[in-house]
Design a protein around this motif. Structure first.
Motif, mmCIF file in Angstrom:
data_model
loop_
_atom_site.group_PDB
_atom_site.id
_atom_site.type_symbol
_atom_site.label_atom_id
_atom_site.label_comp_id
_atom_site.label_asym_id
_atom_site.label_seq_id
_atom_site.Cartn_x
_atom_site.Cartn_y
_atom_site.Cartn_z
ATOM 1 N N MET A 125 -14.079 -2.400 -7.303
ATOM 2 C CA MET A 125 -14.862 -3.359 -8.080
ATOM 3 C C MET A 125 -16.042 -2.653 -8.735
ATOM 4 S SD MET A 125 -13.532 -6.323 -8.015
ATOM 5 C CE MET A 125 -12.021 -6.875 -7.231
ATOM 6 N N PRO A 126 -16.416 -3.055 -9.965
ATOM 7 C CA PRO A 126 -17.565 -2.433 -10.622
ATOM 8 C C PRO A 126 -18.863 -2.780 -9.917
ATOM 9 C CG PRO A 126 -16.776 -4.320 -11.886
ATOM 10 C CD PRO A 126 -15.773 -4.088 -10.805
ATOM 11 N N ASN A 127 -19.768 -1.792 -9.852
ATOM 12 C CA ASN A 127 -21.096 -2.072 -9.315
ATOM 13 C C ASN A 127 -22.124 -2.028 -10.442
ATOM 14 O OD1 ASN A 127 -21.556 0.630 -9.858
ATOM 15 N ND2 ASN A 127 -21.364 1.290 -7.724
ATOM 16 N N GLY A 128 -23.371 -2.204 -10.096
ATOM 17 C CA GLY A 128 -24.407 -2.308 -11.120
ATOM 18 C C GLY A 128 -24.783 -0.999 -11.764
ATOM 19 N N ASP A 129 -24.258 0.118 -11.240
ATOM 20 C CA ASP A 129 -24.609 1.439 -11.765
ATOM 21 C C ASP A 129 -23.589 1.978 -12.759
ATOM 22 O OD1 ASP A 129 -26.846 1.437 -10.097
ATOM 23 O OD2 ASP A 129 -25.677 2.254 -8.424
ATOM 24 N N GLY A 130 -22.648 1.148 -13.150
ATOM 25 C CA GLY A 130 -21.620 1.594 -14.062
ATOM 26 C C GLY A 130 -20.459 2.285 -13.376
ATOM 27 N N GLY A 131 -20.517 2.353 -12.054
ATOM 28 C CA GLY A 131 -19.430 2.963 -11.299
ATOM 29 C C GLY A 131 -18.520 1.895 -10.718
ATOM 30 N N ALA A 132 -17.742 2.279 -9.707
ATOM 31 C CA ALA A 132 -16.811 1.346 -9.067
ATOM 32 C C ALA A 132 -16.746 1.643 -7.575
ATOM 33 C CB ALA A 132 -15.418 1.462 -9.675
ATOM 34 N N VAL A 133 -16.465 0.617 -6.810
ATOM 35 C CA VAL A 133 -16.385 0.719 -5.350
ATOM 36 C C VAL A 133 -15.035 0.193 -4.897
ATOM 37 C CG1 VAL A 133 -17.389 -0.029 -3.160
ATOM 38 C CG2 VAL A 133 -18.883 0.421 -5.109
ATOM 39 N N ASP A 134 -14.363 0.970 -4.040
ATOM 40 C CA ASP A 134 -13.123 0.509 -3.403
ATOM 41 C C ASP A 134 -13.533 -0.355 -2.217
ATOM 42 O OD1 ASP A 134 -10.662 0.127 -2.263
ATOM 43 O OD2 ASP A 134 -10.049 2.221 -2.368
ATOM 44 N N VAL A 135 -13.268 -1.644 -2.272
ATOM 45 C CA VAL A 135 -13.881 -2.589 -1.343
ATOM 46 C C VAL A 135 -12.988 -3.001 -0.182
ATOM 47 C CG1 VAL A 135 -15.469 -3.521 -3.063
ATOM 48 C CG2 VAL A 135 -13.194 -4.550 -2.793
ATOM 49 N N VAL A 136 -11.744 -2.491 -0.109
ATOM 50 C CA VAL A 136 -10.875 -2.843 1.011
ATOM 51 C C VAL A 136 -10.321 -1.596 1.682
ATOM 52 C CG1 VAL A 136 -10.175 -5.150 0.268
ATOM 53 C CG2 VAL A 136 -8.939 -3.154 -0.571
ATOM 54 N N LEU A 137 -10.197 -1.648 3.001
ATOM 55 C CA LEU A 137 -9.575 -0.553 3.725
ATOM 56 C C LEU A 137 -8.076 -0.532 3.447
ATOM 57 C CD1 LEU A 137 -12.325 -0.703 5.182
ATOM 58 C CD2 LEU A 137 -11.124 -0.196 7.311
ATOM 59 N N GLY A 138 -7.509 0.659 3.506
ATOM 60 C CA GLY A 138 -6.087 0.802 3.277
ATOM 61 C C GLY A 138 -5.672 2.236 3.490
ATOM 62 N N PHE A 139 -4.472 2.566 3.051
ATOM 63 C CA PHE A 139 -3.911 3.895 3.256
ATOM 64 C C PHE A 139 -3.436 4.489 1.932
ATOM 65 C CE2 PHE A 139 -2.966 1.360 7.120
ATOM 66 C CZ PHE A 139 -3.766 2.050 8.023
ATOM 67 N N ASP A 140 -3.233 5.797 1.941
ATOM 68 C CA ASP A 140 -2.769 6.485 0.746
ATOM 69 C C ASP A 140 -1.258 6.554 0.648
ATOM 70 O OD1 ASP A 140 -5.238 7.113 -0.481
ATOM 71 O OD2 ASP A 140 -5.552 8.776 0.910
ATOM 72 N N THR A 141 -0.559 6.341 1.780
ATOM 73 C CA THR A 141 0.893 6.517 1.775
ATOM 74 C C THR A 141 1.607 5.295 2.336
ATOM 75 O OG1 THR A 141 1.020 7.481 3.996
ATOM 76 C CG2 THR A 141 0.552 8.992 2.164
ATOM 77 N N LEU A 142 2.834 5.104 1.890
ATOM 78 C CA LEU A 142 3.676 4.036 2.423
ATOM 79 C C LEU A 142 3.934 4.242 3.912
ATOM 80 C CD1 LEU A 142 5.527 1.564 2.069
ATOM 81 C CD2 LEU A 142 7.349 3.145 1.382
ATOM 82 N N GLN A 143 4.088 5.504 4.322
ATOM 83 C CA GLN A 143 4.386 5.801 5.720
ATOM 84 C C GLN A 143 3.269 5.312 6.647
ATOM 85 O OE1 GLN A 143 4.827 7.971 3.182
ATOM 86 N NE2 GLN A 143 7.081 7.854 3.198
ATOM 87 N N GLU A 144 2.022 5.418 6.198
ATOM 88 C CA GLU A 144 0.904 4.940 7.021
ATOM 89 C C GLU A 144 0.919 3.415 7.142
ATOM 90 O OE1 GLU A 144 -2.879 7.732 6.396
ATOM 91 O OE2 GLU A 144 -1.823 7.306 4.522
ATOM 92 N N TYR A 145 1.302 2.730 6.071
ATOM 93 C CA TYR A 145 1.412 1.271 6.150
ATOM 94 C C TYR A 145 2.549 0.847 7.076
ATOM 95 C CZ TYR A 145 -1.976 0.272 2.451
ATOM 96 O OH TYR A 145 -3.129 0.152 1.711
ATOM 97 N N GLU A 146 3.633 1.636 7.100
ATOM 98 C CA GLU A 146 4.781 1.300 7.944
ATOM 99 C C GLU A 146 4.530 1.630 9.412
ATOM 100 O OE1 GLU A 146 8.573 1.744 4.922
ATOM 101 O OE2 GLU A 146 7.813 3.558 5.901
ATOM 102 N N ALA A 147 3.592 2.539 9.694
ATOM 103 C CA ALA A 147 3.255 2.898 11.069
ATOM 104 C C ALA A 147 2.381 1.801 11.694
ATOM 105 C CB ALA A 147 2.535 4.244 11.088
ATOM 106 N N ALA A 148 2.128 1.935 12.977
ATOM 107 C CA ALA A 148 1.312 0.943 13.684
ATOM 108 C C ALA A 148 -0.140 0.984 13.194
ATOM 109 C CB ALA A 148 1.357 1.222 15.178
ATOM 110 N N HIS A 149 -0.696 -0.175 12.904
ATOM 111 C CA HIS A 149 -2.110 -0.304 12.526
ATOM 112 C C HIS A 149 -2.534 -1.760 12.749
ATOM 113 C CE1 HIS A 149 -1.027 -2.299 8.718
ATOM 114 N NE2 HIS A 149 -0.099 -1.366 8.575
ATOM 115 N N PRO A 150 -3.822 -2.035 12.798
ATOM 116 C CA PRO A 150 -4.313 -3.382 13.112
ATOM 117 C C PRO A 150 -4.289 -4.329 11.899
ATOM 118 C CG PRO A 150 -6.165 -1.916 12.893
ATOM 119 C CD PRO A 150 -4.938 -1.056 12.753
ATOM 120 N N TYR A 151 -3.089 -4.537 11.339
ATOM 121 C CA TYR A 151 -2.871 -5.518 10.268
ATOM 122 C C TYR A 151 -3.708 -5.226 9.026
ATOM 123 C CZ TYR A 151 -0.752 -8.021 14.171
ATOM 124 O OH TYR A 151 0.022 -8.363 15.258
#
Length: 290
Positions: free
Chosen positions: A1-27
């Motif tokens: 999401m854009p912030n007030g400084d003209g940059g952007a912030v990734d505001v949700v936790l997640g993973f870089d790979t499909l394999q990490e999503y398919e592995a065990a994690h706390p939803y």
């Protein structure tokens, strides 16, 4: 999401790979069903006692051993929306009825609108939610204990020692659970994993909670039609990996999960999660970023 400084912030936790999503994690980033939160291992539906698949001691948590988060959904782009569909078969995790589920996602500016719907051919339970972990800081190197939070709920559902609702609704006033006025998540020493009874029970879309961080110009407002909201501060969560420059910390994100009350079938005075073949389950969740 854009912030007030003209940059952007990734505001949700997640993973870089499909394999990490398919592995065990706390939803992380999961869609939850057939039932959000916890149910006892046996429930009564339409007068019949039903044995459910359990995955947390004597409880079923977030839909069971193979909840909706562990299925591959059908996907289609319709107009400017993403439509996901799933057929949950009769007996899935113990639940009766063939349940046809449809979720529609639409991005309008910085507002993510989610329409949840389902139909069944037998009386069954339907209580869906999103399980996104939010962190509004610049990057996810910081815990969310300094995030400011307000929840529009003056009471909560009491829990027993097994994290199952007792049926009692207790006022938050005078307790560490009181977020009716804005305060920091870390103001109380204990972690939070609690269902709040939202103030308005009209089942119309209304503001449930709002959150912002001290080093961010971003505000998140959560709107929903459901009567409850689970606040999970994830104090017990320390992920082993994550997107980009993720650093393992306690409380790396917080969850605000619109839902019906946990273990509703055991308490007749709770809003019902039973859906009949003559009915359509319909709810709405909105993440509005400013």
């Amino acid at each position: 999401m854009p912030n007030g400084d003209g940059g952007a912030v990734d505001v949700v936790l997640g993973f870089d790979t499909l394999q990490e999503y398919e592995a065990a994690h706390p939803y992380v980033g999961s869609f939850i069903g057939r039932n959000a939160n916890r149910l006892k291992k046996e429930v009564v539906i339409a007068g019949e006692k039903i044995a459910l698949a359990v995955n947390e001691g004597e409880n079923q948590l977030h839909g069971g051993v193979k909840g909706f988060d562990k299925h591959v959904w059908g996907a289609a782009i319709r107009d400017e929306s993403l439509e996901l569909s799933l057929d949950s078969e009769d007996g899935d995790q113990g639940f009766p009825g063939n349940l046809k589920v449809k979720i529609t996602f639409k991005l309008v500016g910085l507002r993510l609108e989610m329409q949840l719907s389902a139909t069944t051919d037998q009386p069954t339970i339907a209580n869906f939610t999103r399980h996104d972990y939010f962190n509004l800081c610049s990057g996810v190197k910081n815990a969310v204990v300094d995030h400011k939070l307000q929840i529009h709920g003056a009471s909560y559902t009491e829990l027993d020692g097994n994290m199952i609702t007792t049926g009692r609704l207790l006022l938050v006033a005078g307790t560490p659970y009181d977020f009716t006025e804005v305060r920091a998540v870390g103001d109380a020493d204990e972690g939070f994993d609690l269902n709040y009874v939202l103030d308005k029970t009209s089942y119309k879309l209304r503001l449930a909670a709002q959150v912002w961080a001290p080093d961010s110009d971003i505000t998140l407002k959560v709107y929903c039609t459901q009567p409850g909201l689970q606040f999970f501060s994830a104090k017990s969560i320390m992920l082993a990996s994550g997107k980009k420059d993720y650093l393992a910390v306690e409380s790396p994100g917080l969850c605000l999960e619109p839902q019906y009350f946990p273990n509703s079938p055991s308490h007749s005075h709770f809003p019902s999660t039973i859906v009949l073949p003559s009915e359509v389950y319909e709810e709405q969740i909105v993440y509005d970023f400013e």
